[in-house]
Scaffold this motif. Structure first.
Motif, PDB file in Angstrom:
ATOM      1  N   SER A 205       0.824  -1.215   0.000  1.00 57.96           N
ATOM      2  CA  SER A 205       0.000   0.000   0.000  1.00 57.96           C
ATOM      3  C   SER A 205       0.858   1.265   0.000  1.00 57.96           C
ATOM      4  CB  SER A 205      -0.913   0.003   1.228  1.00 57.96           C
ATOM      5  OG  SER A 205      -0.162   0.153   2.425  1.00 57.96           O
ATOM      6  N   LYS A 206       2.061   1.185   0.518  1.00 61.98           N
ATOM      7  CA  LYS A 206       2.952   2.349   0.570  1.00 61.98           C
ATOM      8  C   LYS A 206       3.976   2.357  -0.561  1.00 61.98           C
ATOM      9  CE  LYS A 206       2.624   2.975   5.582  1.00 61.98           C
ATOM     10  NZ  LYS A 206       3.363   3.084   6.869  1.00 61.98           N
ATOM     11  N   GLY A 207       3.942   1.332  -1.426  1.00 65.00           N
ATOM     12  CA  GLY A 207       4.893   1.278  -2.535  1.00 65.00           C
ATOM     13  C   GLY A 207       6.333   1.074  -2.078  1.00 65.00           C
ATOM     14  N   ASP A 208       6.519   0.393  -0.952  1.00 63.97           N
ATOM     15  CA  ASP A 208       7.856   0.145  -0.396  1.00 63.97           C
ATOM     16  C   ASP A 208       8.459  -1.079  -1.092  1.00 63.97           C
ATOM     17  OD1 ASP A 208      10.130  -0.284   1.077  1.00 63.97           O
ATOM     18  OD2 ASP A 208       9.108  -0.692   2.986  1.00 63.97           O
ATOM     19  N   LEU A 209       9.195  -0.851  -2.207  1.00 65.04           N
ATOM     20  CA  LEU A 209       9.700  -1.962  -3.021  1.00 65.04           C
ATOM     21  C   LEU A 209      10.706  -2.830  -2.270  1.00 65.04           C
ATOM     22  CD1 LEU A 209      10.117  -0.170  -6.476  1.00 65.04           C
ATOM     23  CD2 LEU A 209       8.187  -1.508  -5.618  1.00 65.04           C
ATOM     24  N   TRP A 210      11.612  -2.190  -1.502  1.00 63.38           N
ATOM     25  CA  TRP A 210      12.597  -2.965  -0.735  1.00 63.38           C
ATOM     26  C   TRP A 210      11.890  -3.794   0.336  1.00 63.38           C
ATOM     27  CZ3 TRP A 210      17.781  -3.605  -1.561  1.00 63.38           C
ATOM     28  CH2 TRP A 210      18.362  -2.779  -2.530  1.00 63.38           C
ATOM     29  N   GLY A 211      10.878  -3.201   0.980  1.00 66.81           N
ATOM     30  CA  GLY A 211      10.134  -3.940   1.989  1.00 66.81           C
ATOM     31  C   GLY A 211       9.362  -5.096   1.394  1.00 66.81           C
ATOM     32  N   ILE A 212       8.759  -4.887   0.204  1.00 67.31           N
ATOM     33  CA  ILE A 212       8.031  -5.961  -0.473  1.00 67.31           C
ATOM     34  C   ILE A 212       8.966  -7.126  -0.774  1.00 67.31           C
ATOM     35  CG2 ILE A 212       6.814  -6.574  -2.600  1.00 67.31           C
ATOM     36  CD1 ILE A 212       5.774  -3.633  -2.627  1.00 67.31           C
ATOM     37  N   ALA A 241      11.019  -9.015  -7.767  1.00 68.48           N
ATOM     38  CA  ALA A 241      11.159  -7.796  -6.963  1.00 68.48           C
ATOM     39  C   ALA A 241      12.619  -7.391  -6.837  1.00 68.48           C
ATOM     40  CB  ALA A 241      10.547  -8.020  -5.578  1.00 68.48           C
ATOM     41  N   ALA A 242      13.506  -8.376  -6.684  1.00 64.10           N
ATOM     42  CA  ALA A 242      14.938  -8.081  -6.554  1.00 64.10           C
ATOM     43  C   ALA A 242      15.474  -7.442  -7.829  1.00 64.10           C
ATOM     44  CB  ALA A 242      15.709  -9.356  -6.230  1.00 64.10           C
ATOM     45  N   LYS A 243      14.968  -7.878  -8.986  1.00 63.42           N
ATOM     46  CA  LYS A 243      15.395  -7.251 -10.247  1.00 63.42           C
ATOM     47  C   LYS A 243      14.849  -5.830 -10.350  1.00 63.42           C
ATOM     48  CE  LYS A 243      14.025 -10.575 -13.030  1.00 63.42           C
ATOM     49  NZ  LYS A 243      13.797 -11.323 -14.292  1.00 63.42           N
ATOM     50  N   ASN A 244      13.637  -5.614  -9.850  1.00 62.38           N
ATOM     51  CA  ASN A 244      13.046  -4.266  -9.913  1.00 62.38           C
ATOM     52  C   ASN A 244      13.835  -3.253  -9.098  1.00 62.38           C
ATOM     53  OD1 ASN A 244      10.973  -4.990 -11.635  1.00 62.38           O
ATOM     54  ND2 ASN A 244       9.514  -5.418  -9.980  1.00 62.38           N
ATOM     55  N   ILE A 245      14.348  -3.689  -7.941  1.00 61.31           N
ATOM     56  CA  ILE A 245      15.121  -2.756  -7.100  1.00 61.31           C
ATOM     57  C   ILE A 245      16.607  -2.796  -7.441  1.00 61.31           C
ATOM     58  CG2 ILE A 245      13.475  -2.843  -5.193  1.00 61.31           C
ATOM     59  CD1 ILE A 245      15.278  -4.821  -3.777  1.00 61.31           C
ATOM     60  N   ASN A 246      16.964  -3.594  -8.454  1.00 65.07           N
ATOM     61  CA  ASN A 246      18.355  -3.671  -8.939  1.00 65.07           C
ATOM     62  C   ASN A 246      19.320  -4.021  -7.800  1.00 65.07           C
ATOM     63  OD1 ASN A 246      20.398  -3.582 -10.856  1.00 65.07           O
ATOM     64  ND2 ASN A 246      20.803  -1.396 -10.519  1.00 65.07           N
ATOM     65  N   SER A 247      18.971  -5.087  -7.070  1.00 65.22           N
ATOM     66  CA  SER A 247      19.804  -5.554  -5.967  1.00 65.22           C
ATOM     67  C   SER A 247      20.421  -6.907  -6.328  1.00 65.22           C
ATOM     68  CB  SER A 247      18.984  -5.696  -4.679  1.00 65.22           C
ATOM     69  OG  SER A 247      19.750  -6.291  -3.660  1.00 65.22           O
TER      70      SER A 247
END
Length: 549
Positions: A205-212, A241-247
């Protein structure tokens, strides 16, 4: 009217601030090598003008950068150096002390030394200056307890800090997730998925990509035991998700989980991606560590070169004075030389007598050196082990004393004995160095892997062991050091030994001691070089380079 000294000080302060701000700018755009370089330049200037707090801030940023790039040993060493510039009695230093101890806890966690990490996190909490930061450090401390499988200690902290936050607070999902995971690790019957899903929905709901990404990780781990299909579902979402945050690190962990739980026909494609990404990360981390080491080496080399040049200039002045004195004396002797033949005969006789005396002294010196290296330092090492170890191994101590007895007897017969031992050399070094650790003295060792010594000759090993024993004895007697770091590296067919302590340094009157003279001669006999860098109050740094080819 301002003096020239005041103007120079202000100019240096402005220059240091310029480099510091430039480093922060590079840090903001994630150019870690450039930010590290400029933090290091700022540190040098702040040290020169005795601005200890600004120097500490620069060093802490360098340490955090090293940790983020995977140089955990280097980050640990740099953070320990920062402590020398921070005063625990100064309130304005407490904020930076807490940040520095938190970084020490983080990199020590990565090195899996959880007991030491717990100690560092407690220090971070002790010096924290606001409740938000304190909760972060308490969360990290609880995670260390969790990694160490001390679940009750971890739960006590998580249950305490979750009462201090509201569900709308940004940190609430993280604390809820960590609390649920700890309860589940303690008791696998606990339905942790309920809390994991609740935390995930808040993050979505908060768009927290790292948290997701974190929530997917915990859900995949939980369902791996309960429901394989759900575990695979969340593992795939975690990889995305890991690819989206480039980690890259999270991608590696996600691929590793997919390899473990996927169908056989899928595993090969995941493994190929895992291998490619793993090699890429390893190369990037190695490059970063080499870059950081090169920057540090250049600084130490410049400092050592400056000290060497100062010494050479002083020696040139001394030689000039001696040459003038000798010239004047020679002229006087020529004027007074009436009985030339008689004087020549007398001098020749004196010279022969002196050579005979020198040969005797040389024999005595060699014997003294053997006794110093084998007996004196050996006994001192046994004394140190007894002093710092409450549970003394009586048989072990007797064996070492008997070994020294046999070696001292062999010295009296002038026989070179080769001690044969089945204990690996890396363990011998670790035992030697750790014997000098105490409650108030931390001894850190890096690079002492068994593979490090496989192609190193016996003579080099023996001399390195003697040199390190001499340095540690000298440290315990004179330095008052609280931290000692010994690091070994091999590069371009050379063995590098780095020694660093935070003691009082090496006073000029002690620089010519017999032990240190033996140390220099040992390294030079191997064709190597040894550089001492010491400033009063800033500890002793020694760099040793020995050719292996």
């Amino acid at each position: 009217m301002e003096s020239n000294k005041d103007n120079l000080l202000k100019n240096s302060q402005r220059e240091g601030d310029f480099y510091y701000n430039r480093a922060k700018a590079f840090l903001a755009i994630k150019q870690s090598d450039s930010s590290y370089f400029y933090f290091n330049k700022a540190r040098q200037i702040y040290q020169e003008i005795n601005d200890s707090l600004s120097a500490a801030k620069s060093i802490i940023n360098m340490a955090i950068t090293q940790g983020e790039e995977g140089d955990y040993f280097g980050s640990q060493e740099t953070s320990l150096q920062a402590l020398d510039y921070l005063d625990k009695k100064e309130i304005k230093h407490h904020f930076y002390l807490s940040i520095n101890y938190n970084n020490l806890g983080a990199v020590t966690d990565y090195l899996k030394d959880y007991d030491q990490a717990i100690s560092f996190y407690k220090q971070a909490i002790n010096f924290s200056t606001d409740s938000a930061n304190r909760r972060i450090y308490e969360n990290n401390l609880a995670l260390s307890y969790q990694y160490a499988k001390r679940y009750d200690d971890a739960l006590a902290i998580f249950e305490h800090i979750i009462k201090q936050v509201q569900p709308k607070d940004p940190e609430y999902p993280r604390i809820l997730t960590n609390l649920a995971k700890t309860r589940w690790l303690k008791n696998h019957e606990y339905p942790a998925n309920i809390d994991f899903l609740k935390a995930m929905n808040i993050r979505v709901s908060k768009g927290d990509l790292w948290g997701i990404n974190s929530s997917y990780t915990h859900l995949a781990e939980y369902y791996e035991v309960v429901n394989k299909d759900s575990a695979l579902f969340y593992a795939i979402k975690r990889y995305s998700a890991a690819k989206n945050i480039n980690s890259p690190g999270d991608q590696i962990n996600a691929l590793n989980k997919l390899i473990e739980i996927s169908e056989p026909h899928k595993i090969r494609s995941y493994f190929i991606k895992f291998k490619q990404l793993s090699d890429s990360i390893q190369q990037a981390r190695s490059a970063a560590k080499n870059q950081f080491a090169l920057i540090r080496y250049e600084v130490e080399k410049n400092k050592a070169d400056n000290l060497r040049l100062e010494k050479e200039n002083a020696e040139k002045q001394s030689r000039l004075v001696r040459q003038r004195a000798i010239t004047g004396a020679s002229i006087s002797l020529l004027l007074l030389a009436v009985g030339g033949g008689s004087l020549w005969y007398k001098r020749r006789k004196q010279r022969l007598e002196l050579e005979a005396q020198n040969r005797i002294k040389e024999t005595q010196l060699n014997l003294s050196k053997k006794i110093h290296d084998v007996v004196a330092n050996g006994i001192y090492r046994v004394m140190s082990e007894i002093e710092n170890n409450d549970n003394v191994d009586r048989d072990g101590v007797l064996d070492k004393l008997e070994d020294m007895y046999h070696q001292s007897r062999d010295i009296s017969h002038d026989v070179e004995q080769q001690t044969i031992t089945e204990i690996p050399y890396s363990e011998q070094l670790a035992s030697l160095l750790k014997s000098f650790a105490a409650d108030q003295r931390l001894v850190l060792i890096a690079g002492n892997d068994p593979e490090q010594w496989e192609d190193v000759g016996k003579r080099v090993k023996d001399e390195v062991k003697h040199v390190l024993q001499e340095l540690m004895v000298n440290m315990k007697k004179h330095s008052q050091a609280e931290r000692v770091i010994v690091r070994f590296e091999k590069s371009d067919q050379r063995l590098m030994v780095f020694y660093k302590d935070n003691g009082v340094g090496m006073p000029a009157e002690n620089s010519g001691g017999k032990g240190l003279a033996n140390t220099v001669s040992r390294i030079e006999s191997l064709g190597g070089k040894i550089i001492f860098a010491s400033e009063p109050g800033e500890g002793l740094s020694i760099t040793t380079s020995i050719p292996l080819a």
